[in-house]
Scaffold this motif. Sequence first.
Motif, PDB file in Angstrom:
ATOM      1  N   ILE A 112      -0.983   5.478  -1.675  1.00 51.31           N
ATOM      2  CA  ILE A 112       0.302   4.853  -1.994  1.00 51.31           C
ATOM      3  C   ILE A 112       0.200   3.344  -1.774  1.00 51.31           C
ATOM      4  O   ILE A 112      -0.305   2.890  -0.753  1.00 51.31           O
ATOM      5  CB  ILE A 112       1.431   5.450  -1.116  1.00 51.31           C
ATOM      6  N   HIS A 113       0.651   2.591  -2.771  1.00 50.39           N
ATOM      7  CA  HIS A 113       0.725   1.147  -2.645  1.00 50.39           C
ATOM      8  C   HIS A 113       2.146   0.697  -2.972  1.00 50.39           C
ATOM      9  O   HIS A 113       2.896   1.417  -3.621  1.00 50.39           O
ATOM     10  CB  HIS A 113      -0.246   0.456  -3.612  1.00 50.39           C
ATOM     11  N   GLY A 114       2.480  -0.508  -2.543  1.00 58.50           N
ATOM     12  CA  GLY A 114       3.760  -1.102  -2.903  1.00 58.50           C
ATOM     13  C   GLY A 114       3.572  -2.005  -4.107  1.00 58.50           C
ATOM     14  O   GLY A 114       2.452  -2.330  -4.504  1.00 58.50           O
ATOM     15  N   ILE A 147       3.146  -8.552  -4.196  1.00 60.39           N
ATOM     16  CA  ILE A 147       2.562  -8.099  -2.934  1.00 60.39           C
ATOM     17  C   ILE A 147       2.704  -6.592  -2.760  1.00 60.39           C
ATOM     18  O   ILE A 147       3.589  -5.966  -3.314  1.00 60.39           O
ATOM     19  CB  ILE A 147       3.201  -8.819  -1.708  1.00 60.39           C
ATOM     20  N   CYS A 148       1.804  -6.069  -1.952  1.00 66.04           N
ATOM     21  CA  CYS A 148       1.827  -4.652  -1.605  1.00 66.04           C
ATOM     22  C   CYS A 148       2.653  -4.532  -0.321  1.00 66.04           C
ATOM     23  O   CYS A 148       2.318  -5.129   0.686  1.00 66.04           O
ATOM     24  CB  CYS A 148       0.403  -4.160  -1.376  1.00 66.04           C
ATOM     25  N   ASN A 149       3.746  -3.790  -0.401  1.00 67.10           N
ATOM     26  CA  ASN A 149       4.601  -3.661   0.778  1.00 67.10           C
ATOM     27  C   ASN A 149       4.560  -2.257   1.393  1.00 67.10           C
ATOM     28  O   ASN A 149       5.466  -1.846   2.089  1.00 67.10           O
ATOM     29  CB  ASN A 149       6.031  -4.092   0.468  1.00 67.10           C
ATOM     30  N   GLU A 150       3.480  -1.527   1.062  1.00 64.95           N
ATOM     31  CA  GLU A 150       3.261  -0.234   1.720  1.00 64.95           C
ATOM     32  C   GLU A 150       1.907  -0.341   2.403  1.00 64.95           C
ATOM     33  O   GLU A 150       0.908  -0.615   1.742  1.00 64.95           O
ATOM     34  CB  GLU A 150       3.194   0.905   0.685  1.00 64.95           C
ATOM     35  N   TYR A 151       1.869  -0.113   3.705  1.00 62.73           N
ATOM     36  CA  TYR A 151       0.591  -0.244   4.398  1.00 62.73           C
ATOM     37  C   TYR A 151      -0.424   0.744   3.808  1.00 62.73           C
ATOM     38  O   TYR A 151      -0.165   1.941   3.754  1.00 62.73           O
ATOM     39  CB  TYR A 151       0.744  -0.001   5.900  1.00 62.73           C
ATOM     40  N   CYS A 152      -1.570   0.222   3.348  1.00 62.69           N
ATOM     41  CA  CYS A 152      -2.505   1.087   2.627  1.00 62.69           C
ATOM     42  C   CYS A 152      -3.909   1.051   3.215  1.00 62.69           C
ATOM     43  O   CYS A 152      -4.822   1.652   2.687  1.00 62.69           O
ATOM     44  CB  CYS A 152      -2.536   0.694   1.151  1.00 62.69           C
ATOM     45  N   GLY A 153      -4.098   0.338   4.322  1.00 62.53           N
ATOM     46  CA  GLY A 153      -5.415   0.316   4.947  1.00 62.53           C
ATOM     47  C   GLY A 153      -5.778  -1.073   5.433  1.00 62.53           C
ATOM     48  O   GLY A 153      -4.950  -1.977   5.429  1.00 62.53           O
ATOM     49  N   GLY A 155      -7.364  -3.534   4.267  1.00 64.96           N
ATOM     50  CA  GLY A 155      -7.261  -4.689   3.374  1.00 64.96           C
ATOM     51  C   GLY A 155      -5.884  -4.859   2.775  1.00 64.96           C
ATOM     52  O   GLY A 155      -5.705  -5.617   1.819  1.00 64.96           O
ATOM     53  N   HIS A 156      -4.916  -4.176   3.346  1.00 68.06           N
ATOM     54  CA  HIS A 156      -3.526  -4.205   2.834  1.00 68.06           C
ATOM     55  C   HIS A 156      -3.026  -5.625   2.570  1.00 68.06           C
ATOM     56  O   HIS A 156      -2.461  -5.905   1.523  1.00 68.06           O
ATOM     57  CB  HIS A 156      -2.633  -3.474   3.844  1.00 68.06           C
ATOM     58  N   HIS A 157      -3.266  -6.508   3.540  1.00 69.70           N
ATOM     59  CA  HIS A 157      -2.752  -7.880   3.421  1.00 69.70           C
ATOM     60  C   HIS A 157      -3.489  -8.701   2.367  1.00 69.70           C
ATOM     61  O   HIS A 157      -3.085  -9.802   2.040  1.00 69.70           O
ATOM     62  CB  HIS A 157      -2.819  -8.584   4.782  1.00 69.70           C
ATOM     63  N   LEU A 158      -4.595  -8.170   1.842  1.00 75.59           N
ATOM     64  CA  LEU A 158      -5.371  -8.910   0.830  1.00 75.59           C
ATOM     65  C   LEU A 158      -4.919  -8.545  -0.579  1.00 75.59           C
ATOM     66  O   LEU A 158      -5.395  -9.097  -1.557  1.00 75.59           O
ATOM     67  CB  LEU A 158      -6.859  -8.579   0.962  1.00 75.59           C
ATOM     68  N   MET A 159      -3.993  -7.588  -0.666  1.00 73.37           N
ATOM     69  CA  MET A 159      -3.564  -7.089  -1.971  1.00 73.37           C
ATOM     70  C   MET A 159      -2.460  -7.950  -2.544  1.00 73.37           C
ATOM     71  O   MET A 159      -1.328  -7.882  -2.095  1.00 73.37           O
ATOM     72  CB  MET A 159      -3.026  -5.660  -1.791  1.00 73.37           C
ATOM     73  N   TYR A 160      -2.781  -8.747  -3.537  1.00 74.73           N
ATOM     74  CA  TYR A 160      -1.734  -9.538  -4.190  1.00 74.73           C
ATOM     75  C   TYR A 160      -2.208 -10.015  -5.557  1.00 74.73           C
ATOM     76  O   TYR A 160      -3.397  -9.944  -5.879  1.00 74.73           O
ATOM     77  CB  TYR A 160      -1.333 -10.733  -3.316  1.00 74.73           C
TER      78      TYR A 160
HETATM   79 CU1  CUA Z   1      -1.846  -1.671  -1.037  1.00 81.13          CU
HETATM   80 CU2  CUA Z   1      -0.798  -2.184   1.024  1.00 81.13          CU
END
Ligand code: CUA
Length: 167
Positions: A112-114, A147-153, A155-160
Motif C-alpha cells: 500500500i502506498h499513498g 508524496i506517499c502518505n502511507e508508511y511503506c518501508g 524508503g518511504h520518505h524517498l517516494m515523491y
Molecule cells: Cu510509499 Cu510510503
Amino acid sequence: MHLHRYEKIWIIFGTGALLAFLIILGIGAFYQGSQPPSCMVTIDPQNVQAHEAFKEENLGLNQVGENEYVVNILASAFNYDLGKDENGAPVKTIRIPAGAKVTFQATTSDVIHGFELAGTNVNMMLEPGYISEYETTMDNPGTYTLICNEYCGTGHHLMYATVEVYE
Ligand code: CUA
C-alpha cells in the motif's frame, strides 16, 4: 460466589450489546464486497503491465483531449514510475497547463502506498489489486509535490514526484 440479580442482568445485557456491535461491524465492513472509494477497478498486482494504462509506454502524461490529460502512475517501493523521457531517463516531473482537466490513474505493484498531491485535494490510497482514480482540474499554476502518505518501508520518505502546473 453470589451475584445480585441486577448484576447478572447487566452482565448479560453488556455482553449481548458488545456481541451485537461486533457482529454488525463485522458484517458491515464486508457487506456486498464493500471496499475503499475510488478503488472500483481491479488489476493483477503481479502483472500490472497487462493493463493498457500501466504498460511502460503509457506511463506518465497522456494528452487525451484538447485540454484533457490522463496521468498513469505505477507506484512501488520506493518510487512513482512516470515513464521515461526521450533519453531513457526516468521522468520525475509532470508538466500540465493550468486549467486542464486531469485524471490521475494509479496503482501499486507491491504494498500500500499513498498518493497525495500536496496543496491540492488530490489524495488517494493505492492498494495492490486496485486502480485508484482522481479527476480534477488544475487551475492554479505552481509546483506541487506528489508524496506517499502511507508508511511503506525504509524508503518511504524517498517516494515523491513533482507536478508542475504552468500558465
Ligand atoms: Cu510509499 Cu510510503
